[in-house]
Design a protein around this motif. Structure first.
Motif, PDB file in Angstrom:
ATOM      1  N   GLN A  69       1.030  -1.246   0.079  1.00  7.24           N
ATOM      2  CA  GLN A  69       0.074  -0.045  -0.108  1.00  7.24           C
ATOM      3  C   GLN A  69       0.960   1.186   0.047  1.00  7.24           C
ATOM      4  O   GLN A  69       0.680   2.431  -0.483  1.00  7.24           O
ATOM      5  N   LEU A  70       2.050   1.286   0.728  1.00  8.37           N
ATOM      6  CA  LEU A  70       2.490   2.426   0.875  1.00  8.37           C
ATOM      7  C   LEU A  70       3.311   2.589  -0.161  1.00  8.37           C
ATOM      8  O   LEU A  70       3.518   3.757  -1.120  1.00  8.37           O
ATOM      9  N   VAL A  71       3.996   1.698  -0.803  1.00  4.74           N
ATOM     10  CA  VAL A  71       5.008   1.857  -2.240  1.00  4.74           C
ATOM     11  C   VAL A  71       3.922   2.232  -3.434  1.00  4.74           C
ATOM     12  O   VAL A  71       4.144   3.190  -4.222  1.00  4.74           O
ATOM     13  N   LEU A  72       2.530   1.624  -3.462  1.00  2.07           N
ATOM     14  CA  LEU A  72       1.793   2.045  -4.733  1.00  2.07           C
ATOM     15  C   LEU A  72       1.252   3.162  -4.504  1.00  2.07           C
ATOM     16  O   LEU A  72       1.158   4.067  -5.594  1.00  2.07           O
ATOM     17  N   THR A  73       0.911   3.809  -3.241  1.00  4.29           N
ATOM     18  CA  THR A  73       0.478   5.079  -3.072  1.00  4.29           C
ATOM     19  C   THR A  73       1.391   6.080  -3.149  1.00  4.29           C
ATOM     20  O   THR A  73       0.959   7.111  -4.095  1.00  4.29           O
ATOM     21  N   TYR A  74       2.484   5.929  -2.904  1.00  6.14           N
ATOM     22  CA  TYR A  74       3.655   6.988  -2.953  1.00  6.14           C
ATOM     23  C   TYR A  74       3.965   7.115  -4.521  1.00  6.14           C
ATOM     24  O   TYR A  74       4.156   8.111  -4.809  1.00  6.14           O
ATOM     25  N   ALA A  75       3.888   5.953  -5.086  1.00  6.73           N
ATOM     26  CA  ALA A  75       4.381   6.102  -6.630  1.00  6.73           C
ATOM     27  C   ALA A  75       2.964   6.613  -7.410  1.00  6.73           C
ATOM     28  O   ALA A  75       3.256   7.421  -8.354  1.00  6.73           O
ATOM     29  N   PHE A  76       1.858   6.103  -7.047  1.00  7.85           N
ATOM     30  CA  PHE A  76       0.692   6.774  -7.656  1.00  7.85           C
ATOM     31  C   PHE A  76       0.612   8.154  -7.631  1.00  7.85           C
ATOM     32  O   PHE A  76       0.480   9.149  -8.505  1.00  7.85           O
ATOM     33  N   LEU A  77       0.905   8.698  -6.268  1.00  8.33           N
ATOM     34  CA  LEU A  77       0.556  10.201  -6.040  1.00  8.33           C
ATOM     35  C   LEU A  77       1.514  10.902  -6.738  1.00  8.33           C
ATOM     36  O   LEU A  77       1.382  12.330  -7.169  1.00  8.33           O
ATOM     37  N   GLY A  78       3.001  10.508  -6.723  1.00 11.35           N
ATOM     38  CA  GLY A  78       3.996  11.195  -7.144  1.00 11.35           C
ATOM     39  C   GLY A  78       4.356  10.901  -8.463  1.00 11.35           C
ATOM     40  O   GLY A  78       4.437  12.007  -9.352  1.00 11.35           O
ATOM     41  N   SER A  86       5.250  14.705   0.471  1.00  8.69           N
ATOM     42  CA  SER A  86       6.204  14.189   1.167  1.00  8.69           C
ATOM     43  C   SER A  86       6.041  12.615   1.440  1.00  8.69           C
ATOM     44  O   SER A  86       4.968  12.391   1.588  1.00  8.69           O
ATOM     45  N   GLY A  87       7.010  12.005   1.533  1.00  7.48           N
ATOM     46  CA  GLY A  87       6.810  10.659   2.336  1.00  7.48           C
ATOM     47  C   GLY A  87       6.127  10.616   3.416  1.00  7.48           C
ATOM     48  O   GLY A  87       5.498   9.574   3.711  1.00  7.48           O
ATOM     49  N   LEU A  88       6.472  11.600   4.344  1.00  5.07           N
ATOM     50  CA  LEU A  88       5.648  11.517   5.608  1.00  5.07           C
ATOM     51  C   LEU A  88       4.052  11.757   5.472  1.00  5.07           C
ATOM     52  O   LEU A  88       3.396  11.234   6.133  1.00  5.07           O
ATOM     53  N   ALA A  91       2.875   8.375   4.155  1.00  2.00           N
ATOM     54  CA  ALA A  91       2.765   7.517   5.358  1.00  2.00           C
ATOM     55  C   ALA A  91       1.650   7.757   6.126  1.00  2.00           C
ATOM     56  O   ALA A  91       0.951   6.691   6.588  1.00  2.00           O
ATOM     57  N   CYS A  92       1.455   8.876   6.523  1.00  2.00           N
ATOM     58  CA  CYS A  92       0.320   9.068   7.575  1.00  2.00           C
ATOM     59  C   CYS A  92      -0.973   8.766   6.737  1.00  2.00           C
ATOM     60  O   CYS A  92      -1.865   8.426   7.394  1.00  2.00           O
ATOM     61  N   MET A  93      -1.012   9.173   5.355  1.00  2.00           N
ATOM     62  CA  MET A  93      -2.443   9.047   4.754  1.00  2.00           C
ATOM     63  C   MET A  93      -2.710   7.549   4.606  1.00  2.00           C
ATOM     64  O   MET A  93      -3.946   6.984   4.954  1.00  2.00           O
ATOM     65  N   VAL A  94      -1.736   6.510   4.486  1.00  2.00           N
ATOM     66  CA  VAL A  94      -1.902   5.248   4.056  1.00  2.00           C
ATOM     67  C   VAL A  94      -2.136   4.478   5.645  1.00  2.00           C
ATOM     68  O   VAL A  94      -2.997   3.879   5.803  1.00  2.00           O
ATOM     69  N   VAL A 165      10.031   2.835   3.467  1.00  2.49           N
ATOM     70  CA  VAL A 165       9.917   2.755   1.889  1.00  2.49           C
ATOM     71  C   VAL A 165       9.589   3.925   1.333  1.00  2.49           C
ATOM     72  O   VAL A 165       9.895   4.279  -0.058  1.00  2.49           O
ATOM     73  N   VAL A 166       9.147   4.960   2.019  1.00  5.62           N
ATOM     74  CA  VAL A 166       8.572   6.257   1.451  1.00  5.62           C
ATOM     75  C   VAL A 166       9.595   7.420   2.039  1.00  5.62           C
ATOM     76  O   VAL A 166       9.022   8.538   2.007  1.00  5.62           O
ATOM     77  N   GLN A 167      10.940   6.835   2.374  1.00  2.00           N
ATOM     78  CA  GLN A 167      11.679   7.842   2.781  1.00  2.00           C
ATOM     79  C   GLN A 167      11.460   8.714   3.896  1.00  2.00           C
ATOM     80  O   GLN A 167      11.769   9.672   4.325  1.00  2.00           O
TER      81      GLN A 167
END
Length: 217
Positions: A69-78, A86-88, A91-94, A165-167
């Motif tokens: 979930q973290l990797v896919l969300t970070y990649a999709f939003l970015g 930001s990764g923070l 992370a809080c959203m997920v 994983v999201v820095q």
């Protein structure tokens, strides 16, 4: 004689990582609980058929591993939406949605534990739906749901170790950085475990205190 290359600055670095772990956990559990209460009440109130779309979405967050979930969300939003969060923030959203998905089930189960006869009695004496929920259902449901909620909060705190994983440099990531530099894995992991214990023990004890107090009321 015991010898180590770990110094005060390294401990401060770990403490900052622990602070980030606490921050992510508090934000995620707070908003996840608010959403979880809302989702749980909705699921109970409108029934399983009408709540099926919401249940399906929550099942996604419960079923897919948090790391994915973290990797896919970070990649999709970015990369796709180009939001530049930001990764923070990601992370809080997920973690918030992850927490809310489990909290919704805890809340729904707590509400269902309140006897229907008690609810009918409250309505028969003129209480509105809101008053029934506020004064009858929620106090009783909270007693049932609290142990599971405490476990969920502690679980989110430990699962926050995956946000690296999201820095986001939280406690475990800080430990890994020091292990790479100092090559003292056993001692550093022991210190990391001590930090996690210091963070989680008061929460677990406070939950136990509330359970004992309510059981004596």
């Amino acid at each position: 004689m015991f010898d180590t290359a770990i110094n005060a600055n390294d401990l401060i670095f770990l403490a900052k990582g622990a602070g980030m772990t606490i921050f992510v956990t508090v934000i995620s559990v707070f908003f996840g609980t608010v959403l979880g209460i809302l989702f749980g009440v909705i699921r109970y109130q409108i029934g399983p058929v009408w709540a099926a779309p919401l249940t399906f979405v929550l099942d996604i967050f419960r079923s897919i591993p948090l790391l994915i979930q973290l990797v896919l969300t970070y990649a999709f939003l970015g990369m796709v939406l180009k939001l530049g969060l930001s990764g923070l923030t990601v992370a809080c959203m997920v973690l918030t949605m992850y927490c809310s998905a489990y909290c919704a089930e805890i809340v729904r189960g707590g509400i269902e534990s309140v006897p229907l006869t008690l609810r009918r009695a409250s309505r028969s004496i003129g209480l509105s739906w809101g008053q029934d929920m506020r004064y009858i259902v929620m106090p009783l449901a909270t007693r049932v749901a609290l142990p599971s909620w405490i476990g969920l909060a502690l679980g989110v705190m430990k699962d926050s170790a995956l946000v690296y994983v999201v820095q986001v440099t939280e406690l475990l990531k800080s430990t890994q950085i020091l292990i790479t530099r100092l090559q003292e894995p056993l001692l550093l992991l022991a210190i990391c475990g001590a930090f996690y214990f210091i963070i989680s023990f008061p929460v677990a004890r406070f939950g136990g205190y509330l359970e004992r107090r309510w059981s004596n009321d």
